[in-house]
Enzyme design. Structure first.
Site, PDB file in Angstrom:
ATOM      1  N   LEU A  65      -8.677   1.526  41.497  1.00  0.00           N
ATOM      2  CA  LEU A  65      -9.036   1.951  40.140  1.00  0.00           C
ATOM      3  C   LEU A  65     -10.085   1.016  39.540  1.00  0.00           C
ATOM      4  CD1 LEU A  65      -5.324   2.681  39.245  1.00  0.00           C
ATOM      5  CD2 LEU A  65      -7.141   4.413  39.378  1.00  0.00           C
ATOM      6  N   PRO A  66     -10.741   1.464  38.455  1.00  0.00           N
ATOM      7  CA  PRO A  66     -11.856   0.665  37.941  1.00  0.00           C
ATOM      8  C   PRO A  66     -11.478  -0.734  37.450  1.00  0.00           C
ATOM      9  CG  PRO A  66     -11.958   2.918  37.072  1.00  0.00           C
ATOM     10  CD  PRO A  66     -10.640   2.783  37.787  1.00  0.00           C
ATOM     11  N   THR A  94     -10.409  -4.401  41.891  1.00  0.00           N
ATOM     12  CA  THR A  94     -10.734  -5.761  41.463  1.00  0.00           C
ATOM     13  C   THR A  94     -10.366  -5.867  39.993  1.00  0.00           C
ATOM     14  OG1 THR A  94     -12.599  -5.870  42.984  1.00  0.00           O
ATOM     15  CG2 THR A  94     -12.573  -7.473  41.197  1.00  0.00           C
ATOM     16  N   LYS A 169     -11.113 -13.322  45.394  1.00  0.00           N
ATOM     17  CA  LYS A 169     -12.223 -12.385  45.202  1.00  0.00           C
ATOM     18  C   LYS A 169     -13.168 -12.870  44.094  1.00  0.00           C
ATOM     19  CE  LYS A 169     -14.362  -8.323  44.585  1.00  0.00           C
ATOM     20  NZ  LYS A 169     -15.204  -7.627  45.475  1.00  0.00           N
ATOM     21  N   LYS A 244     -19.189  -7.516  36.135  1.00  0.00           N
ATOM     22  CA  LYS A 244     -17.737  -7.328  35.937  1.00  0.00           C
ATOM     23  C   LYS A 244     -16.974  -8.493  36.582  1.00  0.00           C
ATOM     24  CE  LYS A 244     -13.844  -4.719  37.648  1.00  0.00           C
ATOM     25  NZ  LYS A 244     -13.300  -3.746  38.570  1.00  0.00           N
TER      26      LYS A 244
HETATM   27  P1  NAD Z   1     -15.227   4.375  40.790  1.00  0.00           P
HETATM   28  O1  NAD Z   1     -15.408   4.384  39.318  1.00  0.00           O
HETATM   29  O2  NAD Z   1     -16.221   5.071  41.664  1.00  0.00           O
HETATM   30  O3  NAD Z   1     -13.766   4.997  41.144  1.00  0.00           O
HETATM   31  C1  NAD Z   1     -12.622   4.814  40.381  1.00  0.00           C
HETATM   32  C2  NAD Z   1     -11.865   6.122  40.382  1.00  0.00           C
HETATM   33  O4  NAD Z   1     -10.640   5.949  39.668  1.00  0.00           O
HETATM   34  C3  NAD Z   1     -12.617   7.261  39.680  1.00  0.00           C
HETATM   35  O5  NAD Z   1     -12.758   8.359  40.563  1.00  0.00           O
HETATM   36  C4  NAD Z   1     -11.724   7.597  38.484  1.00  0.00           C
HETATM   37  O6  NAD Z   1     -11.726   8.982  38.153  1.00  0.00           O
HETATM   38  C5  NAD Z   1     -10.378   7.150  38.984  1.00  0.00           C
HETATM   39  N1  NAD Z   1      -9.414   6.889  37.914  1.00  0.00           N
HETATM   40  C6  NAD Z   1      -9.565   6.175  36.781  1.00  0.00           C
HETATM   41  N2  NAD Z   1      -8.430   6.174  36.067  1.00  0.00           N
HETATM   42  C7  NAD Z   1      -7.532   6.913  36.778  1.00  0.00           C
HETATM   43  C8  NAD Z   1      -6.187   7.287  36.552  1.00  0.00           C
HETATM   44  N3  NAD Z   1      -5.522   6.909  35.454  1.00  0.00           N
HETATM   45  N4  NAD Z   1      -5.576   8.055  37.474  1.00  0.00           N
HETATM   46  C9  NAD Z   1      -6.231   8.460  38.581  1.00  0.00           C
HETATM   47  N5  NAD Z   1      -7.524   8.140  38.853  1.00  0.00           N
HETATM   48  C10 NAD Z   1      -8.152   7.374  37.948  1.00  0.00           C
HETATM   49  O7  NAD Z   1     -15.094   2.835  41.196  1.00  0.00           O
HETATM   50  P2  NAD Z   1     -15.284   2.207  42.659  1.00  0.00           P
HETATM   51  O8  NAD Z   1     -16.704   1.819  42.848  1.00  0.00           O
HETATM   52  O9  NAD Z   1     -14.590   3.064  43.650  1.00  0.00           O
HETATM   53  O10 NAD Z   1     -14.485   0.836  42.473  1.00  0.00           O
HETATM   54  C11 NAD Z   1     -13.056   0.786  42.460  1.00  0.00           C
HETATM   55  C12 NAD Z   1     -12.637  -0.667  42.419  1.00  0.00           C
HETATM   56  O11 NAD Z   1     -13.165  -1.351  43.556  1.00  0.00           O
HETATM   57  C13 NAD Z   1     -13.160  -1.420  41.191  1.00  0.00           C
HETATM   58  O12 NAD Z   1     -12.145  -2.286  40.741  1.00  0.00           O
HETATM   59  C14 NAD Z   1     -14.359  -2.196  41.737  1.00  0.00           C
HETATM   60  O13 NAD Z   1     -14.617  -3.370  41.010  1.00  0.00           O
HETATM   61  C15 NAD Z   1     -13.899  -2.493  43.151  1.00  0.00           C
HETATM   62  N6  NAD Z   1     -14.989  -2.713  44.129  1.00  0.00           N
HETATM   63  C16 NAD Z   1     -16.074  -1.877  44.146  1.00  0.00           C
HETATM   64  C17 NAD Z   1     -17.087  -2.102  45.079  1.00  0.00           C
HETATM   65  C18 NAD Z   1     -18.284  -1.192  45.122  1.00  0.00           C
HETATM   66  O14 NAD Z   1     -19.264  -1.540  45.817  1.00  0.00           O
HETATM   67  N7  NAD Z   1     -18.280  -0.036  44.468  1.00  0.00           N
HETATM   68  C19 NAD Z   1     -16.993  -3.169  45.989  1.00  0.00           C
HETATM   69  C20 NAD Z   1     -15.849  -3.983  45.968  1.00  0.00           C
HETATM   70  C21 NAD Z   1     -14.847  -3.741  45.032  1.00  0.00           C
END
Ligand code: NAD
Length: 312
Positions: A65-66, A94, A169, A244
């Site tokens: 999740l975000p 994260t 992390k 972030k």
């Molecule tokens: P994203 O925004 O693409 O995906 C998050 C998903 O969670 C979305 O599809 C959203 O609809 C869903 N969501 C939000 N609230 C929800 C709820 N209550 N119930 C169900 N679904 C819900 O984000 P991401 O890029 O996939 O990143 C996810 C996590 O991974 C974050 O914490 C980010 O910091 C971490 N991260 C991302 C990357 C990257 O390169 N994108 C790399 C390492 C870590």
């Protein structure tokens, strides 16, 4: 094969859930986004109508999740007390160390095993199953989580007790953010002093200034291995996500009474680049364009670039 609930099928979670399904697990997926759900279904997951439905009979639960508030909300309304207590709970988002520790304590109080397991590696690594997981939790919880994490990553490392995954992390990414900025300003200075960037790369990458931001992720186009710099800083690790993580690091530093001046300045500079100058969607190495003054903020950005050398 196990029944796995997967909540959060965004950029990262989509590929991770697909890898669990590809390995033969029965993946019950949920996301608030209809588009994300439809894509997960196409990739072998089964659609759940809610997070609570997804976890109802799960043997394992993965969340991606975000931010901390989403994790708190989903765990407290739809996982703790809803999933069977035998399920291993894995939060791969994260988030801040404090929220991770609180939610794990709440889950443990109800009899669950839970780990914080944030990842290093971007969308391509999530798709390819080559993420690195940094895992915090008890040895028993780690042992239960590892077989699932192994299917989504190339390395699964037990960082220590509860919250240690998130701590590792954000410490790593604070170092990365600060070292990227130092690498950028060093190349800008080298060129202003008349050095050819490729020649400087060859010297410094074999001298004591060598670091990952230089040798594996060089911010100068055409220098070193292929990086986002060669694609006008598209793709890669977005400046908004670096910001972030730097904010999480600063929050943790304050809570732990740690003096982190370089991390604080990195946070300030990424705030300027990502939020005030419209660079949020660019790769984090694109901050070199703010440093060498060649960045053109997109229309609507709120602040003009500062004069070079100005105190920001
Ligand atoms: P994203 O925004 O693409 O995906 C998050 C998903 O969670 C979305 O599809 C959203 O609809 C869903 N969501 C939000 N609230 C929800 C709820 N209550 N119930 C169900 N679904 C819900 O984000 P991401 O890029 O996939 O990143 C996810 C996590 O991974 C974050 O914490 C980010 O910091 C971490 N991260 C991302 C990357 C990257 O390169 N994108 C790399 C390492 C870590």
């Amino acid at each position: 094969m196990a029944r796995v609930a997967f909540i959060g099928l965004g950029n990262m979670g989509g590929g991770m859930a697909a890898n669990l399904a590809k390995a033969g697990h029965d993946v019950r997926a949920f996301d608030l986004s209809e588009a994300a759900l439809a894509k997960a279904e196409e990739r072998g997951c089964l659609r759940a109508a809610s997070a609570a439905e997804a976890v109802a009979e799960a043997e394992a639960v993965v969340t991606m999740l975000p931010a901390g508030k989403h994790v708190r909300d989903v765990y407290e309304t739809s996982i703790i007390g809803v999933a069977p207590t035998s399920a291993i709970l894995m939060d791969c988002s994260t988030i801040d160390v404090a929220t991770a520790r609180e939610e794990i304590a709440k889950a443990e109080a109800k009899g669950y095993r839970m780990v914080d397991a944030p990842v290093s590696g971007g969308i391509a690594a999530a798709e390819g199953g080559t993420l690195t997981f940094m895992v915090g939790g008890s040895p028993e919880a780690f042992a239960a989580a590892q077989p699932f994490l192994d299917l989504m990553g190339k390395a699964v490392i037990h960082a220590g007790g509860t919250g240690a995954g998130q701590a590792a992390k954000i410490c790593n990414n604070m170092l990365l953010g600060a070292s990227m900025i130092a690498t950028c300003e060093t190349f800008v200075l080298a060129q202003k002093l008349g050095l050819d960037p490729q020649t400087f790369f060859e010297i410094s990458s074999k001298a004591s200034g060598q670091n990952w931001s230089m040798t594996s992720y060089c911010p100068v186009p055409g220098v070193g291995p292929e990086t986002p710099a060669d694609r006008d800083y598209e793709g890669g690790f977005a400046a908004a996500l670096m910001l972030k993580d730097l904010r999480l690091a600063m929050e943790a530093a304050q809570g732990a009474d740690a003096y982190t001046p370089m991390g604080a300045y990195a946070e300030e500079l990424y705030t300027r680049f990502a939020e005030k100058l419209g660079g949020a969607g660019k790769d984090f190495s694109g901050i070199i364009k703010m440093i060498d003054d060649s960045w053109t903020p997109p229309a609507g950005s709120v602040a003009p670039p500062p004069p070079l050398g100005a105190k920001i």
